[in-house]
Write a protein that holds these residues in place. Structure first.
Motif, PDB file in Angstrom:
ATOM      1  N   ALA A 293      16.878  -9.558   2.190  1.00  0.00           N
ATOM      2  CA  ALA A 293      16.150  -8.551   2.976  1.00  0.00           C
ATOM      3  C   ALA A 293      15.563  -7.476   2.069  1.00  0.00           C
ATOM      4  CB  ALA A 293      17.071  -7.930   4.017  1.00  0.00           C
ATOM      5  N   GLU A 294      16.309  -7.092   1.036  1.00  0.00           N
ATOM      6  CA  GLU A 294      15.817  -6.064   0.117  1.00  0.00           C
ATOM      7  C   GLU A 294      14.635  -6.555  -0.711  1.00  0.00           C
ATOM      8  OE1 GLU A 294      20.008  -3.609  -0.508  1.00  0.00           O
ATOM      9  OE2 GLU A 294      19.494  -5.236  -1.877  1.00  0.00           O
ATOM     10  N   ILE A 295      14.682  -7.798  -1.185  1.00  0.00           N
ATOM     11  CA  ILE A 295      13.564  -8.299  -1.977  1.00  0.00           C
ATOM     12  C   ILE A 295      12.331  -8.498  -1.100  1.00  0.00           C
ATOM     13  CG2 ILE A 295      13.970 -10.803  -1.892  1.00  0.00           C
ATOM     14  CD1 ILE A 295      13.330 -10.746  -4.964  1.00  0.00           C
ATOM     15  N   LEU A 296      12.543  -8.892   0.155  1.00  0.00           N
ATOM     16  CA  LEU A 296      11.403  -9.011   1.066  1.00  0.00           C
ATOM     17  C   LEU A 296      10.791  -7.641   1.348  1.00  0.00           C
ATOM     18  CD1 LEU A 296      12.729 -11.718   3.544  1.00  0.00           C
ATOM     19  CD2 LEU A 296      10.870 -11.971   1.872  1.00  0.00           C
ATOM     20  N   ALA A 297      11.629  -6.607   1.472  1.00  0.00           N
ATOM     21  CA  ALA A 297      11.116  -5.247   1.675  1.00  0.00           C
ATOM     22  C   ALA A 297      10.321  -4.795   0.451  1.00  0.00           C
ATOM     23  CB  ALA A 297      12.265  -4.289   1.963  1.00  0.00           C
ATOM     24  N   CYS A 298      10.828  -5.090  -0.749  1.00  0.00           N
ATOM     25  CA  CYS A 298      10.100  -4.744  -1.980  1.00  0.00           C
ATOM     26  C   CYS A 298       8.764  -5.479  -2.040  1.00  0.00           C
ATOM     27  CB  CYS A 298      10.942  -5.088  -3.201  1.00  0.00           C
ATOM     28  SG  CYS A 298      12.390  -4.053  -3.437  1.00  0.00           S
ATOM     29  N   ARG A 299       8.768  -6.712  -1.618  1.00  0.00           N
ATOM     30  CA  ARG A 299       7.532  -7.514  -1.599  1.00  0.00           C
ATOM     31  C   ARG A 299       6.517  -6.904  -0.642  1.00  0.00           C
ATOM     32  NH1 ARG A 299       6.106 -12.149   1.525  1.00  0.00           N
ATOM     33  NH2 ARG A 299       4.663 -13.512   0.429  1.00  0.00           N
ATOM     34  N   ARG A 300       6.976  -6.499   0.556  1.00  0.00           N
ATOM     35  CA  ARG A 300       6.075  -5.849   1.518  1.00  0.00           C
ATOM     36  C   ARG A 300       5.551  -4.522   0.965  1.00  0.00           C
ATOM     37  NH1 ARG A 300       9.962  -7.946   5.061  1.00  0.00           N
ATOM     38  NH2 ARG A 300      11.079  -5.949   5.089  1.00  0.00           N
ATOM     39  N   TYR A 301       6.406  -3.801   0.238  1.00  0.00           N
ATOM     40  CA  TYR A 301       5.993  -2.530  -0.379  1.00  0.00           C
ATOM     41  C   TYR A 301       4.917  -2.789  -1.431  1.00  0.00           C
ATOM     42  CZ  TYR A 301       6.555   1.862  -3.046  1.00  0.00           C
ATOM     43  OH  TYR A 301       6.351   3.047  -3.701  1.00  0.00           O
ATOM     44  N   ALA A 302       5.090  -3.827  -2.228  1.00  0.00           N
ATOM     45  CA  ALA A 302       4.095  -4.155  -3.249  1.00  0.00           C
ATOM     46  C   ALA A 302       2.779  -4.597  -2.626  1.00  0.00           C
ATOM     47  CB  ALA A 302       4.635  -5.233  -4.184  1.00  0.00           C
TER      48      ALA A 302
ATOM     49  N   THR B   9      11.628   9.007  -7.413  1.00  0.00           N
ATOM     50  CA  THR B   9      10.444   8.467  -8.081  1.00  0.00           C
ATOM     51  C   THR B   9      10.810   7.223  -8.893  1.00  0.00           C
ATOM     52  OG1 THR B   9       9.441  10.660  -8.186  1.00  0.00           O
ATOM     53  CG2 THR B   9       8.579   9.002  -9.699  1.00  0.00           C
ATOM     54  N   GLN B  10      11.923   7.281  -9.610  1.00  0.00           N
ATOM     55  CA  GLN B  10      12.363   6.127 -10.394  1.00  0.00           C
ATOM     56  C   GLN B  10      12.751   4.960  -9.492  1.00  0.00           C
ATOM     57  OE1 GLN B  10      15.514   7.588 -12.878  1.00  0.00           O
ATOM     58  NE2 GLN B  10      14.145   8.815 -14.134  1.00  0.00           N
ATOM     59  N   GLN B  11      13.406   5.262  -8.370  1.00  0.00           N
ATOM     60  CA  GLN B  11      13.796   4.205  -7.436  1.00  0.00           C
ATOM     61  C   GLN B  11      12.568   3.519  -6.859  1.00  0.00           C
ATOM     62  OE1 GLN B  11      15.942   5.521  -3.976  1.00  0.00           O
ATOM     63  NE2 GLN B  11      16.486   3.444  -3.371  1.00  0.00           N
ATOM     64  N   ARG B  12      11.570   4.304  -6.454  1.00  0.00           N
ATOM     65  CA  ARG B  12      10.346   3.715  -5.899  1.00  0.00           C
ATOM     66  C   ARG B  12       9.630   2.866  -6.931  1.00  0.00           C
ATOM     67  NH1 ARG B  12      12.052   3.846  -1.199  1.00  0.00           N
ATOM     68  NH2 ARG B  12      11.876   5.751  -0.016  1.00  0.00           N
ATOM     69  N   ALA B  13       9.612   3.309  -8.195  1.00  0.00           N
ATOM     70  CA  ALA B  13       8.966   2.524  -9.250  1.00  0.00           C
ATOM     71  C   ALA B  13       9.701   1.198  -9.452  1.00  0.00           C
ATOM     72  CB  ALA B  13       8.928   3.326 -10.546  1.00  0.00           C
ATOM     73  N   ALA B  14      11.032   1.240  -9.420  1.00  0.00           N
ATOM     74  CA  ALA B  14      11.816   0.010  -9.575  1.00  0.00           C
ATOM     75  C   ALA B  14      11.566  -0.934  -8.401  1.00  0.00           C
ATOM     76  CB  ALA B  14      13.300   0.336  -9.686  1.00  0.00           C
ATOM     77  N   GLN B  15      11.515  -0.387  -7.194  1.00  0.00           N
ATOM     78  CA  GLN B  15      11.269  -1.220  -6.017  1.00  0.00           C
ATOM     79  C   GLN B  15       9.884  -1.851  -6.077  1.00  0.00           C
ATOM     80  OE1 GLN B  15      12.111   1.869  -3.201  1.00  0.00           O
ATOM     81  NE2 GLN B  15      14.195   1.157  -2.838  1.00  0.00           N
TER      82      GLN B  15
ATOM     83  N   GLY C  77       1.713  -1.099  -0.427  1.00  0.00           N
ATOM     84  CA  GLY C  77       1.707   0.192  -1.104  1.00  0.00           C
ATOM     85  C   GLY C  77       2.290   1.299  -0.242  1.00  0.00           C
ATOM     86  N   ASP C  78       2.810   0.940   0.912  1.00  0.00           N
ATOM     87  CA  ASP C  78       3.362   1.913   1.849  1.00  0.00           C
ATOM     88  C   ASP C  78       4.872   1.955   1.703  1.00  0.00           C
ATOM     89  OD1 ASP C  78       3.955   3.610   3.926  1.00  0.00           O
ATOM     90  OD2 ASP C  78       3.062   2.358   5.502  1.00  0.00           O
ATOM     91  N   VAL C  79       5.388   3.118   1.362  1.00  0.00           N
ATOM     92  CA  VAL C  79       6.815   3.270   1.136  1.00  0.00           C
ATOM     93  C   VAL C  79       7.634   3.013   2.411  1.00  0.00           C
ATOM     94  CG1 VAL C  79       7.006   5.745   1.556  1.00  0.00           C
ATOM     95  CG2 VAL C  79       8.469   4.676  -0.140  1.00  0.00           C
ATOM     96  N   LEU C  80       7.006   3.085   3.556  1.00  0.00           N
ATOM     97  CA  LEU C  80       7.719   2.801   4.808  1.00  0.00           C
ATOM     98  C   LEU C  80       8.164   1.353   4.887  1.00  0.00           C
ATOM     99  CD1 LEU C  80       5.641   4.872   7.373  1.00  0.00           C
ATOM    100  CD2 LEU C  80       7.821   5.461   6.337  1.00  0.00           C
ATOM    101  N   ALA C  81       7.577   0.494   4.090  1.00  0.00           N
ATOM    102  CA  ALA C  81       8.020  -0.896   4.044  1.00  0.00           C
ATOM    103  C   ALA C  81       9.440  -0.983   3.504  1.00  0.00           C
ATOM    104  CB  ALA C  81       7.082  -1.728   3.172  1.00  0.00           C
ATOM    105  N   MET C  82       9.892   0.052   2.798  1.00  0.00           N
ATOM    106  CA  MET C  82      11.230   0.071   2.226  1.00  0.00           C
ATOM    107  C   MET C  82      12.259   0.640   3.196  1.00  0.00           C
ATOM    108  SD  MET C  82      10.817  -1.352  -0.612  1.00  0.00           S
ATOM    109  CE  MET C  82      12.548  -1.229  -0.953  1.00  0.00           C
TER     110      MET C  82
END
Length: 118
Positions: free
Chosen positions: A98-107, A55-61, A110-115
């Motif tokens: 790649a990680e920041i782009l994944a976080c951007r797609r998640y934001a 939960t904390q990791q997803r919030a940070a992402q 709202g789909d955690v699969l973007a991560m």
């Protein structure tokens, strides 16, 4: 294929049968130690800690994704976003592009699969 009414009747009959049998004790989890010495309560604590960490990791992402969206808006493609400053931001906060782009797609979605692959 059974109709919904038939299935509902079967389930209702099964529930009524279970409720009508007080001689059958309710199932309880074993609280004694497992063969490796770990108790059920210990496992529950481990699972709880793991869930909290996720939960904390997803919030940070999601926070990183929101920050990335402040730098480069959502209508900009990933390739253009990478070229317009996100790579430098990623480097500054200690993650890959790649990680920041994944976080951007998640934001954005709202789909955690973007991560996936983080």
């Amino acid at each position: 294929m059974l109709s919904a009414g038939t299935v509902g009747g079967i389930v209702a009959a099964a529930v009524a049968e279970v409720r009508a049998r007080p001689d059958v004790p309710a199932a309880e989890l074993e609280t004694g130690p497992a063969p490796d010495g770990i108790t059920t309560e210990t496992w529950r604590r481990h699972v709880s800690v793991g869930r909290d960490a996720i939960t904390q990791q997803r919030a940070a992402q999601l926070g990183i994704g929101a920050l990335a969206l402040e730098v480069v808006p959502a209508y900009v493609s990933d390739r253009q976003a990478e070229d317009s400053g996100l790579a430098r931001l990623a480097n500054d906060i200690g993650i890959t592009t790649a990680e920041i782009l994944a976080c951007r797609r998640y934001a954005i979605s709202g789909d955690v699969l973007a991560m996936d692959g983080w």
